[in-house]
Design a protein around this motif. Sequence first.
Motif, short mmCIF file in Angstrom:
data_model
loop_
_atom_site.label_atom_id
_atom_site.label_comp_id
_atom_site.label_asym_id
_atom_site.label_seq_id
_atom_site.Cartn_x
_atom_site.Cartn_y
_atom_site.Cartn_z
N GLY A 93 0.81 -1.21 0.00
CA GLY A 93 0.00 0.00 0.00
C GLY A 93 0.84 1.25 0.00
O GLY A 93 2.07 1.20 -0.05
N ASN A 110 -3.58 -2.94 -0.82
CA ASN A 110 -3.81 -3.97 -1.84
C ASN A 110 -3.34 -5.32 -1.30
O ASN A 110 -2.52 -5.38 -0.39
N SER A 111 -3.81 -6.39 -1.91
CA SER A 111 -3.39 -7.73 -1.49
C SER A 111 -3.49 -8.69 -2.67
O SER A 111 -4.35 -8.53 -3.55
N THR A 112 -2.63 -9.69 -2.64
CA THR A 112 -2.70 -10.75 -3.65
C THR A 112 -2.25 -12.07 -3.04
O THR A 112 -1.44 -12.10 -2.11
N TRP A 143 -6.72 -11.44 -6.22
CA TRP A 143 -6.21 -10.15 -5.79
C TRP A 143 -7.34 -9.17 -5.48
O TRP A 143 -8.44 -9.29 -6.00
N LYS A 159 -7.55 -4.89 -4.98
CA LYS A 159 -6.92 -3.57 -4.96
C LYS A 159 -7.83 -2.62 -4.19
O LYS A 159 -9.04 -2.75 -4.24
N ASN A 160 -7.23 -1.68 -3.49
CA ASN A 160 -7.98 -0.70 -2.69
C ASN A 160 -8.95 -1.43 -1.75
O ASN A 160 -10.16 -1.22 -1.79
N ARG A 168 -12.74 -0.37 -5.28
CA ARG A 168 -12.24 -1.71 -4.97
C ARG A 168 -12.56 -2.74 -6.05
O ARG A 168 -13.68 -3.20 -6.17
#
Length: 176
Positions: free
Chosen positions: A84, A111-113, A126, A128-129, A166
């Motif tokens: 982030g 963010n994450s994946t 994933w 995002k936001n 998001r």
Amino acid sequence: SSARTMGLETQIDGYFGDGFHYNLGYAFVDAELTADFFAPDNAVTPVALDGSTLPGAPKHMINWAFDYTTDLSPEWSLFARVDGFYQSESRNGVGVSPTFNVPLEGFTIWNSTLTLTHGPLSASLWVKNIFNEEGVTGVFTEAYMGTAPAVGYYGNGNKEMISLPRPVGLSHGVSY
């Protein structure tokens, strides 16, 4: 006729434990006019004064990333990441007019994946936001582009440029 941007940027990157990786960064930016700014059609009244902050230039920005990679078996591996950034408040425009030069609040995006790999094949989930932060990066103010019922325009006045809402996704790939 002139502006100056000075700053400092630093970053640290490393590993801790088995498979854990981190990356942290910070930037400081001092961006301002170094002389009064005049419109081409008016050399008498300045649009912005010497020392005015340049638009869209937050003073502070921080970024981070933490990830973990591990082998689940000889054929399968797992990669997980959270990253982030934060940016401090900024200005929408340069000048003395509140029609254009309004403050924009600072914001944070996460963010994450998660990626699963099997040989040359991979699949990623994933987001995002993650927290659906609006993150306003620019605005057409109500004073500039407001509603005008007298001429039949009943717009809602919502004219902000915001960060990507998001999204959640699944992607796959093949390496060769």
